[in-house]
Design a protein around this motif. Structure first.
Motif, mmCIF file in Angstrom:
data_model
loop_
_atom_site.group_PDB
_atom_site.id
_atom_site.type_symbol
_atom_site.label_atom_id
_atom_site.label_comp_id
_atom_site.label_asym_id
_atom_site.label_seq_id
_atom_site.Cartn_x
_atom_site.Cartn_y
_atom_site.Cartn_z
ATOM 1 N N GLY A 1 -6.029 -25.878 16.791
ATOM 2 C CA GLY A 1 -6.249 -24.846 15.801
ATOM 3 C C GLY A 1 -5.507 -23.564 16.126
ATOM 4 N N PHE A 2 -5.568 -23.135 17.378
ATOM 5 C CA PHE A 2 -4.903 -21.897 17.768
ATOM 6 C C PHE A 2 -3.401 -22.001 17.573
ATOM 7 C CE2 PHE A 2 -2.812 -19.424 21.197
ATOM 8 C CZ PHE A 2 -3.088 -18.169 20.708
ATOM 9 N N THR B 1 9.112 -7.403 25.215
ATOM 10 C CA THR B 1 8.644 -8.125 24.037
ATOM 11 C C THR B 1 9.043 -9.591 24.093
ATOM 12 O OG1 THR B 1 8.769 -6.127 22.692
ATOM 13 C CG2 THR B 1 8.685 -8.227 21.522
ATOM 14 N N ASN B 2 8.083 -10.466 23.815
ATOM 15 C CA ASN B 2 8.320 -11.902 23.767
ATOM 16 C C ASN B 2 7.854 -12.421 22.409
ATOM 17 O OD1 ASN B 2 8.513 -13.215 26.955
ATOM 18 N ND2 ASN B 2 7.871 -11.096 26.712
ATOM 19 N N HIS B 3 8.701 -13.198 21.741
ATOM 20 C CA HIS B 3 8.299 -13.865 20.508
ATOM 21 C C HIS B 3 7.811 -15.262 20.876
ATOM 22 C CE1 HIS B 3 8.130 -14.754 16.238
ATOM 23 N NE2 HIS B 3 8.662 -15.933 16.518
ATOM 24 N N LEU B 4 6.573 -15.581 20.490
ATOM 25 C CA LEU B 4 5.937 -16.821 20.916
ATOM 26 C C LEU B 4 5.584 -17.693 19.723
ATOM 27 C CD1 LEU B 4 3.351 -15.317 23.464
ATOM 28 C CD2 LEU B 4 5.741 -15.966 23.884
ATOM 29 N N ASP B 5 5.926 -18.982 19.816
ATOM 30 C CA ASP B 5 5.395 -19.920 18.836
ATOM 31 C C ASP B 5 4.002 -20.352 19.287
ATOM 32 O OD1 ASP B 5 5.658 -21.906 20.828
ATOM 33 O OD2 ASP B 5 7.475 -22.771 19.937
ATOM 34 N N GLY B 6 3.385 -21.282 18.566
ATOM 35 C CA GLY B 6 2.005 -21.638 18.871
ATOM 36 C C GLY B 6 1.794 -22.153 20.275
ATOM 37 N N GLU C 1 -1.633 -8.331 13.094
ATOM 38 C CA GLU C 1 -0.499 -7.552 12.602
ATOM 39 C C GLU C 1 0.481 -8.422 11.823
ATOM 40 O OE1 GLU C 1 0.871 -5.883 16.244
ATOM 41 O OE2 GLU C 1 -0.550 -4.194 16.199
ATOM 42 N N LYS C 2 0.685 -9.654 12.314
ATOM 43 C CA LYS C 2 1.627 -10.551 11.629
ATOM 44 C C LYS C 2 1.079 -10.964 10.273
ATOM 45 C CE LYS C 2 5.498 -12.818 11.576
ATOM 46 N NZ LYS C 2 5.838 -13.815 12.621
ATOM 47 N N VAL C 3 -0.215 -11.242 10.208
ATOM 48 C CA VAL C 3 -0.811 -11.626 8.933
ATOM 49 C C VAL C 3 -0.732 -10.467 7.942
ATOM 50 C CG1 VAL C 3 -2.950 -12.312 7.784
ATOM 51 C CG2 VAL C 3 -2.305 -13.374 9.937
ATOM 52 N N GLY D 1 4.980 -17.445 14.302
ATOM 53 C CA GLY D 1 4.907 -16.937 15.659
ATOM 54 C C GLY D 1 4.435 -15.497 15.720
ATOM 55 N N ILE D 2 4.188 -15.024 16.942
ATOM 56 C CA ILE D 2 3.716 -13.654 17.156
ATOM 57 C C ILE D 2 4.565 -12.982 18.231
ATOM 58 C CG2 ILE D 2 1.345 -14.134 16.463
ATOM 59 C CD1 ILE D 2 0.604 -14.354 19.435
#
Length: 337
Positions: free
Chosen positions: A164-165, A194-199, A232-234, A174-175
């Protein structure tokens, strides 16, 4: 940030994006009642989450709405939350425990992390780590334990799992999180900045506790940081890409389970009452800690009772932001370890 070759991982249930996902994260759609109701139809309900809890023995309501949010350390190879749930979530220990509270006026909210190793009194079981309450008695015992510890009434209960996460993070592309110094976990390397992360990468980020200065306490800060980044992304998606927002909203039903007392009507009412709430209105803090120690063979966290009383009072009277200003050590920083 680069990803190392994948390693074999146990399928652990991790973090709670909760009923508060259904509440806070969907609220950024601007109180679109039809969307909340539609998504609510797909969110599985947990029966009897409050079974055996006597109203006369529970804390009084203060007018806000409080969610007990948990992620669990599942031993099941199958999802334990969401539409594909196949295991009793109460059969595992809670890996993450948070109290998410919406203020009565809809203008602010708070998320308080309770370290999973906190040494507390579990009703009927004596002193133990707080995460053992979920294993001993499922949602009702964990709710009773948290209410006894905090004096804050729990209105709703939610759980999210491993799959789910990752799906929630992937659904918004991603976030972005800021890392204080380079670390690595589960084959994923995090660079300073800063790191861009997928699930999958976000999962490794919030699961890490080794190679962090304060272990589980730093991990709790990472979990809050990831939640804030997702909020923030949502919000950004809500204003620029309604189709992607709907994709996120519909993924909630595959990720989250909530108690059966939260009806679709209740979700819509929350959405309308909190339609102006934004990520900047949410204060993230951790329950004050007096120190670390051992109880027998267990490493435990001792909570600071005096400062804890001040925090729980602040939750009840809607002044967590003021508590955070006076207690910066308990407040989520911009660059947690």
């Amino acid at each position: 940030m680069r990803t190392a070759p994948p390693a074999t991982r146990t399928r652990k249930v991790l973090w709670t994006l909760l009923a508060l996902v259904v509440a806070l994260l969907l609220l950024v759609a601007g109180g679109i009642a039809w969307l909340v109701a539609s998504v609510g139809n797909d969110v599985p309900r947990i029966p009897d989450a409050f079974k055996g809890l006597e109203n006369t023995e529970r804390p009084a309501s203060f007018g806000g709405t409080t969610f007990l949010l948990v992620g669990t350390d599942s031993r099941s190879a199958e999802p334990t939350t969401g539409a594909a749930a196949s295991a009793d979530p109460g059969s595992q220990r809670s890996d993450v425990i948070m109290l998410g509270t919406l203020a009565p006026d809809g203008a602010s909210a708070s998320v308080v992390s309770i370290p999973r190793d906190s040494w507390v009194e579990i009703p009927g079981h004596g002193p133990n780590k707080i995460n053992a309450a979920y294993a001993f008695g499922g949602a009702p015992l964990l709710i009773g334990t948290v209410e006894q510890l905090t004096g804050v009434r729990v209105d709703h209960f939610g759980v999210v799992d491993f799959a789910g996460f990752t799906s929630l993070v992937d659904s918004v592309g991603g976030i972005d999180v800021t890392v204080a110094r380079a670390t690595s976990n589960d084959g994923v390397e995090f660079t300073e900045g800063t790191n861009h992360l997928d699930g999958a990468e976000a999962l490794a980020y919030v699961r890490q506790r080794y190679d962090l200065p304060n272990g589980d306490l730093d991990r709790a800060a990472r979990q809050q940081n990831a939640m804030k980044a997702l909020l923030e992304k949502v919000q950004a998606t809500a204003s620029t890409d309604p189709a992607s927002l709907y994709a996120f909203a519909t993924s909630v039903g595959d990720a989250v389970s909530i108690d059966d007392s939260l009806s679709n009507t209740g979700l819509v009412q929350l959405a309308l009452a909190n339609r102006n709430l934004r990520g900047s209105d949410v204060t993230f803090v951790t329950a004050p800690v007096a120190g670390l120690g051992r109880e027998g063979a267990q490493s435990v966290v001792y909570l600071d009772e005096a400062r804890g009383r001040s925090l729980w009072d602040a939750v009840r009277n809607g002044s967590v932001r003021q508590f955070a200003d006076l207690n910066p050590a308990q407040t989520l920083s911009g660059t947690p370890s």
